[in-house]
Design an enzyme around this catalytic site. Structure first.
Site, PDB file in Angstrom:
ATOM      1  N   GLY A  10       0.889  -1.285  -0.229  1.00 58.59           N
ATOM      2  CA  GLY A  10      -0.095  -0.075  -0.020  1.00 58.59           C
ATOM      3  C   GLY A  10       0.895   1.188   0.100  1.00 58.59           C
ATOM      4  O   GLY A  10       1.877   1.150   0.873  1.00 58.59           O
ATOM      5  N   ASP A 102       5.510  -4.922   5.878  1.00 52.86           N
ATOM      6  CA  ASP A 102       5.930  -6.401   6.064  1.00 52.86           C
ATOM      7  C   ASP A 102       5.984  -7.427   5.032  1.00 52.86           C
ATOM      8  O   ASP A 102       6.973  -8.256   4.907  1.00 52.86           O
ATOM      9  CB  ASP A 102       4.807  -6.949   7.129  1.00 52.86           C
ATOM     10  N   THR A 124       4.666   2.028   6.133  1.00 49.29           N
ATOM     11  CA  THR A 124       3.302   1.795   6.115  1.00 49.29           C
ATOM     12  C   THR A 124       2.797   2.743   7.242  1.00 49.29           C
ATOM     13  O   THR A 124       3.050   3.113   8.307  1.00 49.29           O
ATOM     14  CB  THR A 124       3.145   0.029   7.019  1.00 49.29           C
ATOM     15  N   ASP A 126       0.217   1.797   8.806  1.00 49.55           N
ATOM     16  CA  ASP A 126      -0.211   0.745  10.059  1.00 49.55           C
ATOM     17  C   ASP A 126       0.981   0.934  11.125  1.00 49.55           C
ATOM     18  O   ASP A 126       0.586   0.535  12.406  1.00 49.55           O
ATOM     19  CB  ASP A 126      -0.224  -0.501   9.521  1.00 49.55           C
ATOM     20  N   ASP A 128       3.271  -1.000  11.759  1.00 49.37           N
ATOM     21  CA  ASP A 128       3.420  -2.486  12.484  1.00 49.37           C
ATOM     22  C   ASP A 128       4.794  -3.116  12.024  1.00 49.37           C
ATOM     23  O   ASP A 128       4.706  -4.296  12.478  1.00 49.37           O
ATOM     24  CB  ASP A 128       2.356  -3.241  12.069  1.00 49.37           C
ATOM     25  N   ARG A 170      -4.425  -2.943   9.712  1.00 52.53           N
ATOM     26  CA  ARG A 170      -4.538  -4.369   9.192  1.00 52.53           C
ATOM     27  C   ARG A 170      -4.341  -5.148  10.433  1.00 52.53           C
ATOM     28  O   ARG A 170      -5.287  -6.132  10.708  1.00 52.53           O
ATOM     29  CB  ARG A 170      -3.693  -4.865   7.942  1.00 52.53           C
TER      30      ARG A 170
HETATM   31  O1  F6P Z   1      -1.244  -2.090   4.773  1.00 51.80           O
HETATM   32  C1  F6P Z   1      -1.519  -0.903   4.709  1.00 51.80           C
HETATM   33  C2  F6P Z   1      -3.136  -0.709   4.458  1.00 51.80           C
HETATM   34  O2  F6P Z   1      -3.453   0.587   4.352  1.00 51.80           O
HETATM   35  C3  F6P Z   1      -3.910  -1.504   5.513  1.00 51.80           C
HETATM   36  O3  F6P Z   1      -4.152  -0.463   6.352  1.00 51.80           O
HETATM   37  C4  F6P Z   1      -5.299  -1.501   4.745  1.00 51.80           C
HETATM   38  O4  F6P Z   1      -6.038  -2.786   5.568  1.00 51.80           O
HETATM   39  C5  F6P Z   1      -4.542  -2.039   3.683  1.00 51.80           C
HETATM   40  O5  F6P Z   1      -3.536  -1.233   3.248  1.00 51.80           O
HETATM   41  C6  F6P Z   1      -5.870  -1.547   2.314  1.00 51.80           C
HETATM   42  O6  F6P Z   1      -5.292  -2.149   1.077  1.00 51.80           O
HETATM   43  P1  F6P Z   1      -5.616  -1.782  -0.323  1.00 51.80           P
HETATM   44  O7  F6P Z   1      -5.144  -0.505  -0.730  1.00 51.80           O
HETATM   45  O8  F6P Z   1      -5.294  -2.955  -1.101  1.00 51.80           O
HETATM   46  O9  F6P Z   1      -7.327  -1.644  -0.203  1.00 51.80           O
END
Ligand code: F6P
Length: 343
Positions: A10, A102, A124, A126, A128, A170
């Protein structure tokens, strides 16, 4: 020397600062840099563009990634793995900086473990990634969540409502916790602490009974709330790393309906979604991206392959990618205690 750089997973604000720093730190050594397009897909497709001070400089303060991103996993099939390994010979690269969360970093770690000259930079929203105090993009996303919660407060107080705000995150509740605390939420649900639907309902009732006729509840998309049916609604289409789209749990909407039904108080839900990944990076994220990108080039120069540029207090230190494989950085206990006290 010629190196590659890619951004995977992401996107988030601050990636361009890291790409620029990799480019400038390389140019200062007389090296050349290829930016691989769309994460590991660019490696598989041998799809890259030359990066220079001129074409990276303008992106310093721009969100997203000038290289594009994807959730392509080049380790899924043996043929893809072989093609990934041979990219170094095919594109005459003596090093690769993988900027990612990750998933991307797990691939970087596996390649470094196989003896390839790969280093990592954590990003990220997140927050994490283990062994680093912060990842690129998190600070900007916290600002977005905090600002959104603060804005929602004014309309919520005006209408004496309950507002449920759903954030991303996530596997960890960093974004919900820090954005919620900064924005003035009064209840925050994170995956690190199971909550019960009855607790939300009692909280809202108590608040109204005591004379505060509004409530702002923040929930991470991944929170676990006993008594609230969400899991069965989840779409099970996973990405190449096996992750499902957590927003399809609709935890915010479901929590909002359940609270309104139980309390009779008008309740609305705002799902912040990808707004949290957009916008210009904060100064903190620009500087963090710059420092981590430059450090990654230092590691390649020193032959310290398989290292992640990590923030430890005020320093950027190398941490073996092998040490973070398969782990996640959960919200720590001190935050959980704060949530208990203030939210
Ligand atoms: O991993 C980063 C993140 O933004 C998470 O918080 C979220 O669940 C996910 O990516 C959303 O991903 P996508 O852009 O594929 O919808």
């Amino acid at each position: 020397m010629h190196i590659g750089v890619l951004t995977g997973g992401g996107d988030c604000p601050g990636l361009n600062a890291a790409i620029r720093a990799v480019t400038l730190a390389s140019a200062a050594r007389g090296w050349t840099v290829t930016g691989l397009r769309d994460g590991w897909a660019g490696v598989l497709n041998r799809d890259g563009l030359p990066l220079t001070a001129a074409n990276t400089d303008v992106y310093l303060s721009v969100g997203g990634t000038m290289l594009g991103s994807s959730r392509t996993n080049p380790l899924r099939a043996p043929a893809d793995y072989a093609r990934t390994v041979s990219v170094f010979d095919d594109m005459q690269m003596q090093g690769l900086v993988a900027i990612g969360g990750d998933d991307t970093l797990s691939v970087a770690g596996a390649l470094a473990g196989a003896g390839l000259p790969v280093v990592g930079v954590p990003k990220t929203i997140d927050n994490d990634v283990p062994e680093t105090d912060a990842s690129i993009g998190f600070d900007t996303a916290v600002e977005t969540v905090a600002g959104s919660v603060a804005r929602l407060r004014t309309t919520t107080t005006s209408h004496h409502r309950v507002t449920v705000v759903e954030t991303m995150g996530r596997q960890a509740g960093w974004l919900a916790a820090m954005g919620g605390l900064a924005g003035g939420a009064d209840f925050i649900a994170v995956p690190e602490r199971r909550s019960k639907l009855d607790d939300f309902i009692a909280h809202v009732r108590d608040r109204y009974d005591q004379g505060t006729d509004f409530s702002i509840i923040v929930t991470a998309e991944s929170a676990v709330i006993e008594g609230l049916e969400v899991e069965r609604a989840a779409a099970q289409t996973g990405d190449q790393f096996g992750h499902v789209v957590l927003s399809t749990r609709s935890i915010g909407d479901r929590l909002g309906y359940a609270i309104e039904e139980a309390t009779g108080i008008e309740t609305r839900t705002s799902v912040l979604g990808h707004l949290q990944r957009g916008g210009a990076p904060t100064a903190f994220d620009r500087v963090l991206g710059t420092r981590m990108g430059a450090a990654a080039v230092d590691y390649l120069e020193a032959g310290s392959h398989g290292q992640l540029a990590a923030l430890h207090g005020a320093r950027i230190d190398p941490v073996p990618l092998a040490d973070i494989a398969g782990k996640t950085r959960a919200l720590d206990d001190s935050y959980l205690r704060l949530l208990h006290l203030f939210a």
